[in-house]
Design an enzyme around this catalytic site. Sequence first.
Site, PDB file in Angstrom:
ATOM      1  N   GLY A   1      33.608  40.370  52.847  1.00 36.99           N
ATOM      2  CA  GLY A   1      33.557  40.738  54.545  1.00 36.99           C
ATOM      3  C   GLY A   1      34.973  41.424  54.795  1.00 36.99           C
ATOM      4  O   GLY A   1      35.384  42.176  53.908  1.00 36.99           O
ATOM      5  N   ALA A   2      35.003  41.522  56.016  1.00 35.56           N
ATOM      6  CA  ALA A   2      36.115  42.753  56.699  1.00 35.56           C
ATOM      7  C   ALA A   2      35.874  43.986  56.166  1.00 35.56           C
ATOM      8  O   ALA A   2      36.686  44.812  55.587  1.00 35.56           O
ATOM      9  CB  ALA A   2      37.639  42.192  56.329  1.00 35.56           C
ATOM     10  N   LEU A   3      34.679  44.158  56.276  1.00 36.24           N
ATOM     11  CA  LEU A   3      33.970  45.576  55.805  1.00 36.24           C
ATOM     12  C   LEU A   3      34.840  46.688  56.234  1.00 36.24           C
ATOM     13  O   LEU A   3      35.009  46.977  57.336  1.00 36.24           O
ATOM     14  CB  LEU A   3      32.626  45.442  56.139  1.00 36.24           C
TER      15      LEU A   3
ATOM     16  N   HIS B   1      33.394  49.621  51.437  1.00 40.71           N
ATOM     17  CA  HIS B   1      32.288  48.684  51.372  1.00 40.71           C
ATOM     18  C   HIS B   1      30.820  49.500  51.737  1.00 40.71           C
ATOM     19  O   HIS B   1      29.668  49.484  51.099  1.00 40.71           O
ATOM     20  CB  HIS B   1      32.250  47.657  52.241  1.00 40.71           C
TER      21      HIS B   1
ATOM     22  N   GLY C   1      33.053  48.164  43.554  1.00 36.12           N
ATOM     23  CA  GLY C   1      34.049  49.273  43.639  1.00 36.12           C
ATOM     24  C   GLY C   1      34.888  49.532  42.384  1.00 36.12           C
ATOM     25  O   GLY C   1      35.419  48.336  42.153  1.00 36.12           O
ATOM     26  N   GLU C   2      35.242  50.685  42.215  1.00 34.93           N
ATOM     27  CA  GLU C   2      36.177  50.564  40.962  1.00 34.93           C
ATOM     28  C   GLU C   2      37.632  50.418  41.613  1.00 34.93           C
ATOM     29  O   GLU C   2      38.589  50.500  40.554  1.00 34.93           O
ATOM     30  CB  GLU C   2      36.213  52.124  40.666  1.00 34.93           C
ATOM     31  N   LYS C   3      38.014  50.237  42.609  1.00 29.17           N
ATOM     32  CA  LYS C   3      39.278  49.851  43.020  1.00 29.17           C
ATOM     33  C   LYS C   3      39.601  48.609  42.158  1.00 29.17           C
ATOM     34  O   LYS C   3      40.858  48.580  41.731  1.00 29.17           O
ATOM     35  CB  LYS C   3      39.511  49.782  44.389  1.00 29.17           C
TER      36      LYS C   3
END
Length: 283
Positions: A31-33, A37, A150-152
């Site tokens: 969440g906290a998109l 995202h 995600g690649e982060k």
Amino acid sequence: MQIIRSVAELESAIENFKKQGKSVGLVPTMGALHDGHVSLVSKCRKENDIAVVSVFVNPTQFNNKTDLATYPRDEKKDAALLESKGVDIMFAPQPEDVYSEEEMSKTFDFDFQGLDKVMEGLQRPGHFNGVVQIVSKLLSFVKPDKAYFGEKDFQQVAIIKLMVRTMGFKLEIVQCPIIREESGLARSSRNQLLSDDERKNAANIYRVLKESVNFVPSIAPAELTQKVVDEINACDGLQVEYYEIVNGDTLQKISSWDDADYVVGCVTVHCGKVRLIDNIRLK
Ligand code: PAF
């Protein structure tokens, strides 16, 4: 968009879609998109008949209670955003909907084959056990054709790929590029915890990472490591927790640029009370 909270309801909705021959994509989130995202959700929406997004702050992957308590949450805003992006199902359970009491209190057992003994795994003991625990559950509930990450969270993606291989899940893991703010700061739900000044300071992380690419292969990995750490630490309000230059497949540190064809510089930096991670491909 359906908002589903129970596993039984989720499984029955998915079974119906599968009976109709529809392909299903899953984006697991806490969440906290943010725009990072949104890029995963848009790709998932485009590539599948049915797009499912889970919104669940998974308690078992937090080794620090304060971090769990302060993790940003805004379910209403997340739901509105996902609806506007054409998502079919938002799965937003409570911990007791997905975990038994025993599962909540015991560390999930998984053979990481050493991938947890570096970087985030060393700094956050038990973190990846919780990640594998929840992602394996989500994959077995949703049985997606594709799941998006995600690649982060570079180490997380490597571990999830290992989990998919060793636990025998049949799906494609889609690895998506880091989305950055205009300043270069990698998008993260934690960015909302930064003050305006901290946000400006944090932009230096990517500036230094980007400059580091110019020193490959002219200076050795150990020397470049020291240079990146010193340069980030010299910026106002930033303190490096670790910076490592690793083989992108095994996540092991390299000592010479010839050690691997795929090389990534991974960093974690404290900016005030906020812990930020980022990475850049060096080779
Ligand atoms: O990357 C995240 O947000 C989480 O680790 C994940 C994959 C949703 C599991 O809780």
